[in-house]
Design an enzyme around this catalytic site. Structure first.
Site, PDB file in Angstrom:
ATOM      1  N   GLY A  73       0.908  -1.125   0.058  1.00 33.61           N
ATOM      2  CA  GLY A  73      -0.148   0.006  -0.184  1.00 33.61           C
ATOM      3  C   GLY A  73       0.751   1.175   0.062  1.00 33.61           C
ATOM      4  CG  HIS A 203      -0.112  -6.285   4.952  1.00 28.87           C
ATOM      5  ND1 HIS A 203      -0.243  -6.244   6.327  1.00 28.87           N
ATOM      6  CD2 HIS A 203       0.292  -5.443   4.183  1.00 28.87           C
ATOM      7  CE1 HIS A 203       0.166  -5.068   6.308  1.00 28.87           C
ATOM      8  NE2 HIS A 203       0.499  -4.681   5.233  1.00 28.87           N
ATOM      9  CB  THR A 239      10.622 -10.421 -12.698  1.00 28.18           C
ATOM     10  OG1 THR A 239      11.759 -10.008 -13.776  1.00 28.18           O
ATOM     11  CG2 THR A 239       9.939 -11.491 -13.090  1.00 28.18           C
ATOM     12  CB  CYS A 327       6.269   3.847  20.012  1.00 21.18           C
ATOM     13  SG  CYS A 327       7.953   3.882  21.103  1.00 21.18           S
TER      14      CYS A 327
HETATM   15  N1  PLP Z   1      -2.565   3.330   3.981  1.00 19.05           N
HETATM   16  C1  PLP Z   1      -3.263   3.009   5.079  1.00 19.05           C
HETATM   17  C2  PLP Z   1      -4.635   3.710   5.352  1.00 19.05           C
HETATM   18  C3  PLP Z   1      -2.809   2.009   5.957  1.00 19.05           C
HETATM   19  O1  PLP Z   1      -3.810   1.680   6.944  1.00 19.05           O
HETATM   20  C4  PLP Z   1      -1.446   1.204   5.359  1.00 19.05           C
HETATM   21  C5  PLP Z   1      -1.038   0.227   6.370  1.00 19.05           C
HETATM   22  O2  PLP Z   1      -1.199   0.152   7.760  1.00 19.05           O
HETATM   23  C6  PLP Z   1      -1.013   1.730   4.657  1.00 19.05           C
HETATM   24  C7  PLP Z   1      -1.590   2.797   3.509  1.00 19.05           C
HETATM   25  C8  PLP Z   1       0.336   1.130   4.091  1.00 19.05           C
HETATM   26  O3  PLP Z   1       0.207  -0.274   3.504  1.00 19.05           O
HETATM   27  P1  PLP Z   1       1.228  -1.240   3.550  1.00 19.05           P
HETATM   28  O4  PLP Z   1       1.284  -1.797   4.975  1.00 19.05           O
HETATM   29  O5  PLP Z   1       1.071  -2.233   2.535  1.00 19.05           O
HETATM   30  O6  PLP Z   1       2.702  -0.530   3.098  1.00 19.05           O
END
Ligand code: PLP
Length: 388
Positions: A73, A203, A239, A327
């Site tokens: 993400g 995930h 890849t 933290c």
């Molecule tokens: N955006 C939001 C709202 C999230 O909650 C998170 C992860 O906690 C991310 C982006 C980042 O995703 P990733 O852990 O796959 O990098």
């Protein structure tokens, strides 16, 4: 007795057994490179295409090739913000909010340091955006790139993305939304609303860590940040991570089948957890409780106690939750989301996020409800402020 109850699903989820099973052949049998000319490698490509279709189906994308596979993400968020700004050229006006994930705030602040104008929108004490502010900023007369999340990871508060998208598009801007927490939890359909770019993380929906997606609506210009390969139609070289792509496809297929049932299940458990905690602990409040929220998330502040201390005591009895505060490098910084919501000082440090999944049971909730009042009472006995 120590028992394991996992209520930290906004941090990460268990990989569904069906997902692992779908992935395994791509480690041991079909491990070829999808770009190879031979059938052994090239034959794998169709499985990537199938996964692309499954992701597209989950989010209601019209064309599977609007799905770009990434590593997570965070990568999708970075690619959206920096890629859209780069493709637009010049110095577009950036719009975001105070409650975004660091994966959006990081690139926005980076660009601000490089001289771009950045408007960071406020939220009210219920975690909702002021839509007048969105309108005003999106009509600023300058080309805009807006990155405004769909659902907040700490509170679960949902922003009115269709309305926001309309305003941004009326102003002629590009609209990215971080969909990491909503995708797989609630139905969405990107073809019906004005969203140019949307981030997904595997995930968070029972696929493994290390796979993500950026949805880019057909015609949306975005400069690739990883160059040097034709993969993903030249938009993200490298890849393909075939087993994880297949796993994400399976997770999306499962989410589509189970979402309605799972959302109802999680909402019932979440509401019971919330009501039970509020009834058994004085000086507790639900942050963003009156707003439209994800069905699986609750963020509860306990007056005069430290969230980290609650977490440690929960951990001692086998409960995995999370604090609203991060933290950072040894210093206990209160959550930027709760600060943006003006959570009172006496409650700012004492917040806990419980986030559920379809794997949670009524017994899990009973166990948390048994432990929390005891832990809060014990910590309040030790707090110099609670006994003033
Ligand atoms: N955006 C939001 C709202 C999230 O909650 C998170 C992860 O906690 C991310 C982006 C980042 O995703 P990733 O852990 O796959 O990098």
């Amino acid at each position: 007795m120590k028992q394991s109850v996992y209520v930290d699903n906004n941090a990460t989820t268990a990989v569904a057994p069906e997902v692992t099973e779908a992935m395994l052949p791509f480690f041991y049998e079909q491990w070829g490179n999808p770009s190879s000319m031979h059938t052994f490698g090239g034959g794998v490509k169709k499985h990537i295409d199938e996964a692309r279709e499954k992701v597209a189906a989950l989010i209601g994308a019209e064309h599977p090739n609007e799905i770009i596979f990434t590593s997570c993400g965070s990568e999708s968020d970075n690619m959206a913000v920096r890629g859209a700004v780069d493709a637009m050229g010049g110095h577009p006006h950036l719009i975001t909010t105070r409650v975004e994930h660091a994966a959006v705030l990081g690139p926005c602040h980076y660009l601000e340091d490089k001289g771009f104008r950045l408007s960071t929108l406020e939220v009210d004490d219920a975690g909702n955006l002021d839509m007048e502010q969105v309108r005003e900023k999106s009509m600023s007369g300058k080309a805009t790139v807006a990155s405004i999340m769909w659902a907040n990871n700490e509170t679960g508060v949902i922003f009115p993305v269709p309305e926001i998208g309309n305003l941004i598009k009326e102003g002629g801007g590009i609209f990215h939304t971080d969909g990491v927490q909503i995708v797989g939890k609630l139905p969405i359909s990107v073809k019906d609303i004005p969203v140019d770019l949307l981030s997904i993380s595997g995930h968070k929906l029972h696929a493994p860590k290390g796979i993500g997606v950026l949805y880019a609506q057909r015609g949306t210009k975005i400069t690739p940040h990883i160059m040097g390969g034709h993969q993903e139609r030249g938009r993200r070289a490298g890849t393909e991570n075939v087993p994880y792509i297949v796993g994400l496809g399976k997770a999306c297929e499962l989410a589509l089948q189970r979402m309605e049932h799972d959302a109802e299940h999680e909402r019932k458990l979440r509401d019971r957890l919330e009501a039970g905690i509020l009834a058994s602990c004085k000086g507790a409040r639900v942050n963003g409780g009156g707003s439209e929220r994800l069905p699986n998330t609750t963020n509860i502040s306990f007056e005069y106690v430290e969230g980290e201390a609650i977490l440690l005591m929960l951990d001692d009895v086998g409960i995995c939750a999370s604090t609203g505060s991060a933290c950072a490098s040894g210093s206990l910084e209160p959550s930027h989301v709760l600060r943006a919501m003006d959570v009172p000082r006496s409650m700012l440090h004492g917040s806990i996020r419980f986030s559920l999944s379809n794997y949670n049971t009524g017994e899990d909730i009973d166990y948390v409800l048994e432990q929390i009042p005891r832990i809060i009472a014990r910590l309040r006995e030790l707090s110099p402020f609670a006994n003033d």
